[in-house]
Design an enzyme around this catalytic site. Sequence first.
Site, PDB file in Angstrom:
ATOM      1  N   ARG A 163      15.121 -11.596   6.378  1.00  0.00           N
ATOM      2  CA  ARG A 163      14.725 -10.385   5.677  1.00  0.00           C
ATOM      3  C   ARG A 163      14.391 -10.543   3.965  1.00  0.00           C
ATOM      4  NH1 ARG A 163      20.184 -10.363   5.288  1.00  0.00           N
ATOM      5  NH2 ARG A 163      20.729 -11.354   2.999  1.00  0.00           N
ATOM      6  N   TYR A 172      10.240  16.089  -4.658  1.00  0.00           N
ATOM      7  CA  TYR A 172      10.617  15.871  -3.658  1.00  0.00           C
ATOM      8  C   TYR A 172      12.219  15.620  -3.451  1.00  0.00           C
ATOM      9  CZ  TYR A 172      10.758  14.134   1.560  1.00  0.00           C
ATOM     10  OH  TYR A 172      11.249  14.078   2.970  1.00  0.00           O
ATOM     11  N   ASP A 225       6.090   8.648  -8.842  1.00  0.00           N
ATOM     12  CA  ASP A 225       5.815   9.172  -7.309  1.00  0.00           C
ATOM     13  C   ASP A 225       4.102   8.815  -7.297  1.00  0.00           C
ATOM     14  OD1 ASP A 225       5.743   9.666  -5.044  1.00  0.00           O
ATOM     15  OD2 ASP A 225       7.813  10.522  -5.108  1.00  0.00           O
ATOM     16  N   LYS A 249       2.320   8.709   4.143  1.00  0.00           N
ATOM     17  CA  LYS A 249       1.052   9.790   4.076  1.00  0.00           C
ATOM     18  C   LYS A 249      -0.393   9.293   3.940  1.00  0.00           C
ATOM     19  CE  LYS A 249       4.972  12.045   3.693  1.00  0.00           C
ATOM     20  NZ  LYS A 249       5.846  12.182   4.936  1.00  0.00           N
TER      21      LYS A 249
HETATM   22  N1  PLP Z   1       8.019  11.161  -1.719  1.00  0.00           N
HETATM   23  C1  PLP Z   1       6.871  11.872  -1.994  1.00  0.00           C
HETATM   24  C2  PLP Z   1       5.972  13.254  -2.303  1.00  0.00           C
HETATM   25  C3  PLP Z   1       7.212  13.013  -0.144  1.00  0.00           C
HETATM   26  O1  PLP Z   1       6.672  14.185  -0.560  1.00  0.00           O
HETATM   27  C4  PLP Z   1       8.298  12.289   0.545  1.00  0.00           C
HETATM   28  C5  PLP Z   1       7.663  12.874   1.900  1.00  0.00           C
HETATM   29  O2  PLP Z   1       7.329  13.584   2.365  1.00  0.00           O
HETATM   30  C6  PLP Z   1       8.509  10.835  -0.084  1.00  0.00           C
HETATM   31  C7  PLP Z   1       8.495  10.404  -1.492  1.00  0.00           C
HETATM   32  C8  PLP Z   1       9.737   9.878   0.853  1.00  0.00           C
HETATM   33  O3  PLP Z   1       8.958   9.089   1.413  1.00  0.00           O
HETATM   34  P1  PLP Z   1       9.018   8.654   3.222  1.00  0.00           P
HETATM   35  O4  PLP Z   1       9.294   9.684   4.258  1.00  0.00           O
HETATM   36  O5  PLP Z   1       8.010   7.511   3.299  1.00  0.00           O
HETATM   37  O6  PLP Z   1      10.260   8.165   3.213  1.00  0.00           O
END
Ligand code: PLP
Length: 362
Positions: free
Chosen positions: A45, A96, A162, A187
């Site tokens: 971990r 998001y 982000d 992504k």
């Molecule tokens: N940030 C953005 C801009 C996203 O589009 C997403 C998911 O679609 C996330 C964070 C969260 O990522 P995850 O789906 O890998 O948990």
Amino acid sequence: MSGRSTRAVHAGLPAPADGEPYLPGPTFAAPYHLAGDADPRGYGRYVNPTWSRWEEALSALEGGPALGFASGMAACTAVLQVLGGGGPVVLPDDTYGTVARAASLIGVPVRSAPSDPEALLALAEGARLVWIETPTNPSLTVIDVEAFASAVHAAGALLAVDGTLATPLAQASLGLGADVSVVSDSKAMTGHSDLVLGHVACRSPEHAAAVRGWRDATGAIPGPFEAWLAHRSMATLGVRLERQCANALALARALSEHAAVTGVLYPGLPSHAGHEAAARQMNGLFGPVLAFTLASADAASRFLAACELVTEATSFGGVHSSAERRARWGLEDVPEGFIRFSAGIEDADDLVADVLGALDAL
Ligand code: PLP
């Protein structure tokens, strides 16, 4: 190694050794052999050599110490909790949506406004952390990170960016002045639509150590095989992204001229409100995602059904083109016929012909 694609190809690999692979295979271990009192962290971990190589590569791309997480949301939650300082955190209401849900679940109070620098700064007094997403998912709003970071710092707060839609190859958020870069690696970073992962990179080693402490204790760790696949996939990030962004631009241009389409959003179009900032901060790559609006939910559904190359799916950034009618989730303030489209690496001519053919059939 200065070029970002060069770093993406070489970073985190061990020195060449005859008979050894470029990237050693994943290490699967819960405990490691550990005699005596040598290292209290000999447990899976806390440490894993496969993560360490991937994190070294992420750090080289991001320009600051990076930590892998089990998902993008695990990475976002760690930042909210550890660097949010108990809140309030300034969080745009068009980022998001699950980020706000996570903040609420862990009890971090949030102040919200649209992704507009002035509106967000008006809420920054007394906040420890300001969060932005640029470009935003799915509305593709772009914020000038460099200018905004200076203003946030002047207000006495930290800035988290982000940059999932852009990836750190296109947008070096730390280099632009952000304190924290948070990315969903589910992504375009990994790009094959087969992994759920995330990472956090920090400008300050102290912040990175605090985020690591959170991960050690909460256990939101990546699996070694996923981390290995992510590292393996990073080598092709530059070429994938170049093709994806070129395809997205070709589609955005073609869609802008089609009578059935309104409101094409793509930061690469000079008509986009954030084009100038995107041109400055996105390394000539405006991202694989674009959005546009059709007349109704029915028109959008018929369009998606008529495409042959485009998969209907609720993610983005992969090598296969995909799209969805975003209002089907009822999560965001978008028109019923709003399509979020993620350009893959198909030949541009085929992709544009497929999309225009599906529109003509409406
Ligand atoms: N940030 C953005 C801009 C996203 O589009 C997403 C998911 O679609 C996330 C964070 C969260 O990522 P995850 O789906 O890998 O948990």
